[in-house]
Design an enzyme around this catalytic site. Structure first.
Site, PDB file in Angstrom:
ATOM      1  N   HIS A 208      87.460  41.055  58.924  1.00 64.15           N
ATOM      2  CA  HIS A 208      86.287  40.245  58.563  1.00 64.15           C
ATOM      3  C   HIS A 208      85.237  41.087  57.834  1.00 64.15           C
ATOM      4  CE1 HIS A 208      83.996  36.372  59.842  1.00 64.15           C
ATOM      5  NE2 HIS A 208      83.613  36.773  58.651  1.00 64.15           N
TER       6      HIS A 208
ATOM      7  N   ALA B 168      87.651  32.882  53.916  1.00 63.00           N
ATOM      8  CA  ALA B 168      86.718  31.807  54.270  1.00 63.00           C
ATOM      9  C   ALA B 168      86.424  31.782  55.768  1.00 63.00           C
ATOM     10  CB  ALA B 168      87.274  30.466  53.790  1.00 63.00           C
TER      11      ALA B 168
ATOM     12  N   GLU C  27      88.282  36.202  67.031  1.00 62.17           N
ATOM     13  CA  GLU C  27      87.919  37.571  66.667  1.00 62.17           C
ATOM     14  C   GLU C  27      87.165  38.232  67.818  1.00 62.17           C
ATOM     15  OE1 GLU C  27      85.755  37.472  63.007  1.00 62.17           O
ATOM     16  OE2 GLU C  27      87.407  36.566  61.874  1.00 62.17           O
TER      17      GLU C  27
ATOM     18  N   GLY D 269      84.805  40.838  54.365  1.00 64.01           N
ATOM     19  CA  GLY D 269      84.586  40.265  53.033  1.00 64.01           C
ATOM     20  C   GLY D 269      83.172  40.478  52.519  1.00 64.01           C
ATOM     21  N   GLY D 270      82.192  40.239  53.366  1.00 60.50           N
ATOM     22  CA  GLY D 270      80.796  40.408  52.960  1.00 60.50           C
ATOM     23  C   GLY D 270      80.193  41.708  53.426  1.00 60.50           C
TER      24      GLY D 270
ATOM     25  N   ASP E 196      91.362  37.980  55.946  1.00 61.76           N
ATOM     26  CA  ASP E 196      90.182  38.731  56.393  1.00 61.76           C
ATOM     27  C   ASP E 196      89.539  38.098  57.627  1.00 61.76           C
ATOM     28  OD1 ASP E 196      88.176  40.837  55.965  1.00 61.76           O
ATOM     29  OD2 ASP E 196      86.821  39.191  55.431  1.00 61.76           O
TER      30      ASP E 196
ATOM     31  N   ASP F  43      87.684  20.705  44.934  1.00 63.09           N
ATOM     32  CA  ASP F  43      86.578  20.596  45.889  1.00 63.09           C
ATOM     33  C   ASP F  43      86.409  19.133  46.259  1.00 63.09           C
ATOM     34  OD1 ASP F  43      83.937  22.672  46.496  1.00 63.09           O
ATOM     35  OD2 ASP F  43      83.739  20.562  47.008  1.00 63.09           O
TER      36      ASP F  43
ATOM     37  N   ILE G 129      80.696  31.128  46.214  1.00 66.00           N
ATOM     38  CA  ILE G 129      81.728  32.155  46.094  1.00 66.00           C
ATOM     39  C   ILE G 129      82.827  31.708  45.130  1.00 66.00           C
ATOM     40  CG2 ILE G 129      83.536  33.404  47.346  1.00 66.00           C
ATOM     41  CD1 ILE G 129      81.645  33.412  49.779  1.00 66.00           C
TER      42      ILE G 129
END
Length: 630
Positions: free
Chosen positions: A513, A461, A491, A515-516, A486, A403, A384
């Protein structure tokens, strides 16, 4: 294998073939008729009335032939069409028809003129085909049928089977009530309702067995078959409203699939999973060690998402359960949302929109900035993060990334050596770290304090990555100008009420949530993940497995395949090969992959072998799971 004499009596229409032949003939003969659709529907309705016993079969036949207006010449085209409509599992088990040719009969209320050419290819000669025959006019028109044939009359199959006077056990396989009545009359010993092409309640509720395909029929009778275990016996449970394409794809491959729209608690899942072979989830369902222990038949857990933190990967591995996920299918969707939210935050769009909704007009350029020329800091440069890097650069942003692993920069992105440096220069920060438990509160008060004043934060994330109270404090103090969140530390398992400290704050975009969660992403995931499930169940492939040794296997050709999952301890492979050598098995290929905890060995060998070898392989010390594929 069977020892007593048996006769297998098959229906033709909707059993050996996928269709009702007279319906197909109607498509041919009425091709140019303007009332074609209405006439065909009438023929179908009459067919079903006859099959279900609502009208006499003689009446059904007479009425259909009148409507057909067919000619002898049309039968050539009909036979060609029917050759393409042989039932899938019938076609794949041609060896059964070859090996048991002398015990197989066809009794149909259809017509020999089109049945004989089809079943001949399955080694069933005309003398073992009992069906009606057409009557033709001098010009070849179909004008009727042989009324003296018992199969033209109501319950004609009973009389036909009586007249055949077959010895031993008689098993009738068909889709219609007219097939069942042979059992009801005591002429047939068993009736199998064949539902591969159509399921009729009146037929299935009276059957000795319901067989969704020929594989199931052969399995029940311990007869030679094309596959080792009928796919309809493999149960797949899909939770959390997984995209319907996954259901369609897995069902089309023959599996029994159940869907549940919500996630299940540990207790609910334990109660549900006992007979499940494959479990499909998204992000909310927790597959704990207790769940895995209760899943006696579980072979695969598939996450229809990127993350696998909700699955106890080690417990699955130790039980020989392979885990797959979808690491790429929704990356574009997440990246597009990140780009959109960065723009909206930089322009304060959400704030201006809220004001309009509340009846206020506040046109101002204050706090509204272009993204061009601004610095984007990406934390986590995986699938991503890299895509975000490319799109952001195309918008004119200067991209920097951090990273913990050494990652090659794409385009003009710049790698920075530490997080503090990245945060201090970035106008927008986007988090894309993985679900490692060590990342809990990874982004807290310290990291927020290192951010550039007036910067914006995006978290698509993991919910536990950001310290929410620290973020709330930074937003209220105006340390940062806005945030888009998000994902959340906790949750709900299903849609409904939700509360977070972030609600009501200025320039904060909150999404549940998603995002995808685009139609395209969910459709892609519903294609990718089922392919992985089917590759493992059908052939043993573990490519892209999250918790298991990865093996890409060659196509299985005319061989049996032994799949042995075992603890990775000394001596197991030696014992396996010792047993294979003991039985002098002709091995075509052997494939092995291990990790520190488990080994996975696949052996392809000739079909003929002593079945005792299976029990010995299952008994090898350290064996976790063993199965045979063919």
């Amino acid at each position: 294998m069977i020892t007593k004499k048996r006769s297998y009596v098959f229906d033709f229409d909707s059993t050996l073939t996928k269709v009702e032949a007279l319906d197909v003939l109607a498509e041919i003969t009425l091709k140019e008729n303007p009332k074609k659709d209405a006439i065909i529907q009438e023929i179908i309705d009459i067919t079903n009335l006859g099959i279900d016993g609502e009208i006499s079969f003689t009446e059904s036949l007479e009425r259909r032939i009148k409507l057909l207006k067919a000619n002898k010449a049309d039968l050539t085209g009909l036979v060609s069409a029917l050759r393409k409509q042989v039932s899938k599992s019938i076609e794949s088990n041609k060896d059964f028809f070859e090996e048991f040719a002398e015990d197989i009969y066809v009794i149909s209320c259809g017509f020999k003129e089109f049945i004989d050419p089809i079943v001949k290819e399955y080694n069933i000669p005309t003398e073992r085909v009992f069906a009606n025959t057409f009557e033709f006019s001098k010009t070849g028109e179909i004008i009727g049928f042989d009324v003296n044939n018992p199969l033209s009359k109501h319950n004609g199959k009973i009389q036909c089977l009586k007249d055949m006077n077959l010895e031993g056990e008689i098993q009738v396989i068909g889709d219609g009530y007219s097939d069942y009545v042979t059992r009801e009359a005591g002429i047939a010993d068993k009736f199998f309702a064949y539902t591969e092409n159509v399921s009729r309640q009146k037929t299935t509720e009276n059957a000795d067995h319901i067989t969704p395909n020929l594989d199931e029929f052969l399995y029940i009778n311990d007869l030679p078959r094309n596959i080792s275990y009928p796919k309809n016996r493999i149960k797949i449970l899909l939770l959390e409203n997984v995209h319907q394409d996954a259901f369609k794809k897995l069902s089309a491959d023959g599996f029994s699939v159940e869907t549940v729209s919500k996630s299940l608690s540990e207790e609910e899942l334990i109660a549900k999973i006992k007979d499940v072979h494959v479990l499909g989830i998204r992000s909310k369902t927790q597959v704990t060690a207790k769940v895995v222990a209760a899943a006696e038949k579980l072979m695969v857990v598939s996450a229809f998402c990127i993350g696998t933190k909700q699955i106890d990967l080690d417990a699955c591995k130790q039980s020989g359960v392979v885990v797959f996920n979808a690491p790429y299918s929704n990356t574009r969707s997440v990246v597009e949302l990140a780009i959109g939210e960065i723009i909206m935050l930089m322009r304060s769009v959400f704030q201006r929109s809220t004001e309009i909704h509340n009846g206020q007009w506040q046109k101002t350029a204050a706090g509204s900035r272009e993204v061009r020329g601004k610095k984007l800091g990406i934390v986590g440069y995986g699938n991503i993060g890299k895509q975000l890097s490319i799109l952001a650069e195309a918008l004119g942003m200067d991209v920097y990334y951090y990273d913990v692993e050494d990652k090659l920069a794409l385009g003009n992105a710049t790698k920075v050596s530490n997080l503090e440096e990245l945060l201090s220069i970035s106008d927008a920060v986007s988090l894309h770290v993985d679900d490692n438990a060590a990342n809990k509160n990874f982004f807290g008060e310290k990291e927020i304090s290192q951010m550039k004043d007036g910067a914006v934060l995006v978290n698509l994330a993991r919910g536990f990555v950001v310290d929410i109270p620290a973020l709330v404090a930074a937003l209220k103090s105006k340390k940062i100008a806005g945030a888009a969140i998000d994902v959340y530390p906790s949750e709900p398992r299903k849609n409904g009420e939700f509360v977070t400290e972030l609600q009501g704050l200025d320039n904060v975009i909150l999404t549940p949530h998603v995002g995808g969660s685009t139609e395209e992403a969910q459709r892609d995931i519903a294609d990718f993940v089922p392919n992985k499930i089917m590759a493992y169940i059908n052939s043993g492939n573990t490519v892209d497995a999250v918790n298991f040794p990865n093996i890409r296997l060659p196509r299985q050709t005319n061989a049996h395949r032994f799949l042995h999952i075992h603890k990775n301890v000394p001596g197991v492979m030696a014992k396996i090969n010792e047993i294979l050598a003991k039985y002098s098995l002709n091995i075509n290929g052997q494939y092995l992959s291990t990790d520190p905890k488990v080994g996975y060995v696949i052996t392809d060998l000739d079909k003929e072998y002593n079945k005792q070898v299976l029990e010995e392989l299952r008994a090898v010390e350290g064996t976790i799971k063993f199965r045979v594929l063919y």
